[in-house]
Enzyme design. Structure first.
Site, PDB file in Angstrom:
ATOM      1  N   ASP A 108     132.044 111.944  43.257  1.00  0.00           N
ATOM      2  CA  ASP A 108     131.750 110.896  42.286  1.00  0.00           C
ATOM      3  C   ASP A 108     130.589 110.032  42.768  1.00  0.00           C
ATOM      4  O   ASP A 108     130.465 109.752  43.965  1.00  0.00           O
ATOM      5  CB  ASP A 108     133.001 110.025  42.093  1.00  0.00           C
ATOM      6  CG  ASP A 108     132.900 109.134  40.873  1.00  0.00           C
ATOM      7  OD1 ASP A 108     132.053 109.391  39.991  1.00  0.00           O
ATOM      8  OD2 ASP A 108     133.672 108.160  40.800  1.00  0.00           O
ATOM      9  N   GLY A 109     129.747 109.601  41.823  1.00  0.00           N
ATOM     10  CA  GLY A 109     128.717 108.628  42.149  1.00  0.00           C
ATOM     11  C   GLY A 109     127.288 109.101  41.967  1.00  0.00           C
ATOM     12  O   GLY A 109     126.347 108.358  42.287  1.00  0.00           O
TER      13      GLY A 109
ATOM     14  N   ARG B 287     119.475 110.495  35.631  1.00  0.00           N
ATOM     15  CA  ARG B 287     120.765 110.959  36.130  1.00  0.00           C
ATOM     16  C   ARG B 287     120.681 112.349  36.743  1.00  0.00           C
ATOM     17  O   ARG B 287     121.375 112.658  37.716  1.00  0.00           O
ATOM     18  CB  ARG B 287     121.807 110.944  35.004  1.00  0.00           C
ATOM     19  CG  ARG B 287     122.223 109.541  34.589  1.00  0.00           C
ATOM     20  CD  ARG B 287     123.251 109.583  33.464  1.00  0.00           C
ATOM     21  NE  ARG B 287     124.517 110.138  33.904  1.00  0.00           N
ATOM     22  CZ  ARG B 287     125.494 109.426  34.474  1.00  0.00           C
ATOM     23  NH1 ARG B 287     125.319 108.134  34.706  1.00  0.00           N
ATOM     24  NH2 ARG B 287     126.619 110.005  34.812  1.00  0.00           N
TER      25      ARG B 287
ATOM     26  N   GLY C 293     125.505 109.504  39.217  1.00  0.00           N
ATOM     27  CA  GLY C 293     124.784 108.670  38.257  1.00  0.00           C
ATOM     28  C   GLY C 293     124.420 107.318  38.827  1.00  0.00           C
ATOM     29  O   GLY C 293     123.295 106.826  38.640  1.00  0.00           O
TER      30      GLY C 293
ATOM     31  N   LEU D 138     135.409 130.832  54.788  1.00  0.00           N
ATOM     32  CA  LEU D 138     135.869 129.730  53.934  1.00  0.00           C
ATOM     33  C   LEU D 138     135.985 130.181  52.481  1.00  0.00           C
ATOM     34  O   LEU D 138     135.101 130.878  51.965  1.00  0.00           O
ATOM     35  CB  LEU D 138     134.868 128.580  54.036  1.00  0.00           C
ATOM     36  CG  LEU D 138     135.070 127.393  53.086  1.00  0.00           C
ATOM     37  CD1 LEU D 138     136.289 126.579  53.491  1.00  0.00           C
ATOM     38  CD2 LEU D 138     133.826 126.514  53.072  1.00  0.00           C
TER      39      LEU D 138
ATOM     40  N   HIS E 273     122.346 114.238  40.160  1.00  0.00           N
ATOM     41  CA  HIS E 273     123.087 115.497  40.217  1.00  0.00           C
ATOM     42  C   HIS E 273     122.431 116.464  41.209  1.00  0.00           C
ATOM     43  O   HIS E 273     123.124 117.190  41.930  1.00  0.00           O
ATOM     44  CB  HIS E 273     123.177 116.123  38.834  1.00  0.00           C
ATOM     45  CG  HIS E 273     123.965 115.299  37.853  1.00  0.00           C
ATOM     46  ND1 HIS E 273     125.195 114.766  38.164  1.00  0.00           N
ATOM     47  CD2 HIS E 273     123.684 114.908  36.576  1.00  0.00           C
ATOM     48  CE1 HIS E 273     125.659 114.082  37.117  1.00  0.00           C
ATOM     49  NE2 HIS E 273     124.754 114.153  36.152  1.00  0.00           N
TER      50      HIS E 273
END
Length: 254
Positions: free
Chosen positions: A32-33, A45, A35, A143, A49
């Site tokens: 999150d964060g 924006r 933007g 992984l 991303h």
């Protein structure tokens, strides 16, 4: 130097043991964060991303170095479809770019890629690329990277419930035999261990419809930093926090 954070604990271990500094098997992250990171710099924006995608690269490097088995990233929520058409196009375009240009590199690192969510909503062309990435990396032994795309925890539980109901109607499943294991086997994450730790960046303190069933006993870690600022040191700090937690899964302390 410790990163600024607020941390909350959910659940504990049935035998009342500490994680004792051990590496968790499965870490899941709400990224999150992006933007806000871009806005704070006067950037569009999409720049946030793109910076967030670079943070994913750093996170993967740290996860592999730690010996982690599973990493799940909340890449695109079912609610993200409500964003403006331009931003949705930017996000799907970024996803397509990384599928075409980064999957081979992940494959060379023995990373197995899986996608969970309502993938069909991305359309047949992008779905075909997602399927190719899964096929290419299916036999890798390093992984396992789960990317939650067009994913929503409530929707996942609803779809699992429908599948179980259909099995009962066909006479394949006795209603009295339905237990937590049956439900888990019908989730999108069937065969994947529940996350030991769920991390959210940007200072928000909620799950936002992410892995609602699977997070029942996960340790929750909330970081103040925005996702594009997430570093290898950030990941290692999460592991340090986990190592100090006592997990009891509802049992009383010894």
């Amino acid at each position: 130097m410790p990163l600024p954070l607020a941390a909350a604990t959910a659940g504990a271990n049935p035998v009342g043991t500490s994680s004792g500094g051990s590496v968790p098997r499965h870490v899941a992250i709400i990224m999150d964060g992006n933007g806000r990171w871009a806005a704070s710099r006067g950037l569009p924006r999409i720049a946030g991303h793109r910076a967030g995608a670079e943070a994913v690269t750093r996170c993967l490097k740290a996860a592999r170095a730690s010996g982690l088995e599973y990493l799940t990233l909340y890449t695109f929520s079912s609610e993200n479809w409500r964003r403006g058409p331009a931003e949705v196009a930017d996000l799907t375009g970024l996803l397509r770019f990384y599928l075409r240009h980064k999957v081979a590199e992940l494959h060379s690192q023995q990373i197995r890629i899986l996608f969970v969510g309502e993938i069909h909503r991305f359309g047949p062309d992008l779905c075909a690329e997602l399927a190719r990435a899964e096929r290419l990396t299916a036999n890798n032994t390093g992984l396992t990277l789960l990317l939650a795309l067009s994913y929503g925890g409530r929707s996942e539980i609803v779809q699992a419930t429908k599948a179980i109901a259909r099995a009962v109607m066909r006479g394949e499943l006795d209603p009295d035999a339905i237990d937590e294991n049956v439900v888990s086997r019908h989730l999108l994450t069937a065969g994947i261990p529940d996350p030991d730790v769920i991390v959210r960046t940007s200072g928000e303190h909620r799950l936002s419809n992410f892995l609602l069933w699977q997070s029942a006993y996960a340790e929750l870690v909330f970081l103040e930093e925005l996702w594009p600022d997430f570093s290898e040191a950030s990941f290692n700090h999460v592991l340090e926090i986990y190592g100090r937690r006592e997990r009891r899964f509802g049992a009383r302390p010894a």
